[in-house]
Design a protein around this motif. Sequence first.
Motif, mmCIF file in Angstrom:
data_model
loop_
_atom_site.group_PDB
_atom_site.id
_atom_site.type_symbol
_atom_site.label_atom_id
_atom_site.label_comp_id
_atom_site.label_asym_id
_atom_site.label_seq_id
_atom_site.Cartn_x
_atom_site.Cartn_y
_atom_site.Cartn_z
ATOM 1 N N LEU A 296 0.857 -1.191 0.000
ATOM 2 C CA LEU A 296 0.000 0.000 0.000
ATOM 3 C C LEU A 296 0.891 1.237 0.000
ATOM 4 O O LEU A 296 1.502 1.582 1.015
ATOM 5 C CB LEU A 296 -0.917 -0.001 1.221
ATOM 6 C CG LEU A 296 -1.851 -1.209 1.337
ATOM 7 C CD1 LEU A 296 -2.635 -1.142 2.644
ATOM 8 C CD2 LEU A 296 -2.791 -1.294 0.149
ATOM 9 N N ARG A 297 0.946 1.887 -1.138
ATOM 10 C CA ARG A 297 1.816 3.054 -1.291
ATOM 11 C C ARG A 297 0.974 4.300 -1.499
ATOM 12 O O ARG A 297 0.101 4.319 -2.375
ATOM 13 C CB ARG A 297 2.766 2.856 -2.462
ATOM 14 C CG ARG A 297 3.740 1.696 -2.269
ATOM 15 C CD ARG A 297 4.649 1.550 -3.485
ATOM 16 N NE ARG A 297 5.651 0.528 -3.265
ATOM 17 C CZ ARG A 297 5.462 -0.771 -3.490
ATOM 18 N NH1 ARG A 297 4.294 -1.185 -3.947
ATOM 19 N NH2 ARG A 297 6.427 -1.636 -3.253
ATOM 20 N N PRO A 298 1.221 5.337 -0.720
ATOM 21 C CA PRO A 298 0.452 6.580 -0.896
ATOM 22 C C PRO A 298 0.544 7.095 -2.325
ATOM 23 O O PRO A 298 1.616 7.088 -2.927
ATOM 24 C CB PRO A 298 1.110 7.541 0.091
ATOM 25 C CG PRO A 298 1.717 6.661 1.131
ATOM 26 C CD PRO A 298 2.171 5.427 0.400
ATOM 27 N N GLY A 299 -0.591 7.524 -2.850
ATOM 28 C CA GLY A 299 -0.663 7.989 -4.227
ATOM 29 C C GLY A 299 -1.066 6.910 -5.193
ATOM 30 O O GLY A 299 -1.404 7.198 -6.345
ATOM 31 N N GLY A 300 -1.035 5.648 -4.752
ATOM 32 C CA GLY A 300 -1.429 4.548 -5.616
ATOM 33 C C GLY A 300 -2.935 4.497 -5.816
ATOM 34 O O GLY A 300 -3.718 5.076 -5.064
ATOM 35 N N PHE A 301 -3.347 3.758 -6.833
ATOM 36 C CA PHE A 301 -4.752 3.611 -7.197
ATOM 37 C C PHE A 301 -5.203 2.217 -6.794
ATOM 38 O O PHE A 301 -4.445 1.253 -6.896
ATOM 39 C CB PHE A 301 -4.914 3.814 -8.702
ATOM 40 C CG PHE A 301 -6.326 4.104 -9.135
ATOM 41 C CD1 PHE A 301 -6.946 5.272 -8.753
ATOM 42 C CD2 PHE A 301 -7.025 3.201 -9.914
ATOM 43 C CE1 PHE A 301 -8.240 5.556 -9.162
ATOM 44 C CE2 PHE A 301 -8.316 3.461 -10.319
ATOM 45 C CZ PHE A 301 -8.924 4.638 -9.942
ATOM 46 N N ALA A 302 -6.435 2.102 -6.327
ATOM 47 C CA ALA A 302 -6.938 0.801 -5.878
ATOM 48 C C ALA A 302 -8.443 0.725 -6.102
ATOM 49 O O ALA A 302 -9.137 1.739 -6.157
ATOM 50 C CB ALA A 302 -6.611 0.570 -4.402
ATOM 51 N N ALA A 303 -8.925 -0.507 -6.229
ATOM 52 C CA ALA A 303 -10.361 -0.774 -6.323
ATOM 53 C C ALA A 303 -10.824 -1.390 -5.019
ATOM 54 O O ALA A 303 -10.051 -2.029 -4.295
ATOM 55 C CB ALA A 303 -10.653 -1.714 -7.492
#
Length: 389
Positions: A296-303
């Motif tokens: 989990l990296r800040p700025g990443g995109f996830a559903a």
Amino acid sequence: MNMEAGIGSDPAGYSSFEDEGRGRRRIAIIAVAVALLVVAGAIALMRYHAKPAPATGDTAPRVTVTVPGRQNVTAQIPAVGNITAIYDMPVGIPGEGGLVTRVLVQPGDWVGKGQVLATVDRSVQVQQAANLSASIAQARANAELARTQLERAKKLVNNGFISKADIDTRQAAYDSANAQVLMAQAQLKQQQALIGRLDIRAPTGGRVLTRSVEAGQIVGSGMGALFRIAADGAMELQARLSEADLARLHVGAPATVTPVGTTLKVPGQIWQISPIIDPNTRQGVVRIKLPVNDALRPGGFAAAEIGGGQGDVPLLPESAVMTDAQGNYVYIVGPDNHVQRRAVKVGEVDDRGVTVVSGLAGTERVVAAAGAFLNSGDKVQPQRTTTVR
């Protein structure tokens, strides 16, 4: 001459040709007659089978109805959004700044509260602190001298060598000397605090996200953040949802988050729902707390698949729910077999059907199909079907 005489002189041959032509015409007439009889029989047979059935006295259309009942349904609301730290702490220079001498952490490092992240040159401030320490020693010496003079004067006053006014003067001198000691001590503590502020420390424990300072760099109080720390390393997914979807959620609802590019399923939980709705997009933000995970990296995109909670609600086939300018509705078959329109509010749609959030109790006879061909007040012949499962 001989040829003409031969033909004209053979009446028997001419008669045979004439008899053959008459036979052919007779066969053709018989064939046409047989064909007409076959066609007439076929028409009669078709008319016999097409004869209408006796009237029953009820011309109302037949419709399939279902009684949905109430079923336990868990709603799943899809969402997408950005991963970010729940508390993204910017760390700057708390003091007057100066030359950075050391940087002790890297992005990704875990730090504790109060841990030194970088240090700033303090040679001048240390000398000032040493000067203040000397001032304290001098003030203490002056205070000790004033105390001795005061005690000596008190012994002499009884013998009449010193007046009462002299005692008061020496007492004031002694009090002033003690005050000078306290002032010097306070100045030293202030300087020591300023020196301490030249250490850039973590305001909270967590994970270092960014570092924007290097040794040898000049920093000051007007600069931006030198470090960013995710407090306790806690991450969240901030997803924008429609106003209708937000109304179906509650704090504590579970969610499953999948970062883009991975097959990882990270369990999460809603910890905050936006109290406002954007008037332009009609959307609000739901914040899903996630456990510590390197993926989990800040700025990443996830559903995400967000659970809207469980509840006993009616469940209908999709064909039973219709929509027009006034919203979603169904047709209810009354005791007299007349249909009436009923407005409903739908929820989750999945392979089992459509959940009805409001508008139905679950005991009504609902037209399961062909409702688009009906109007309120029409009489129908209801035929019961099984309840959606």
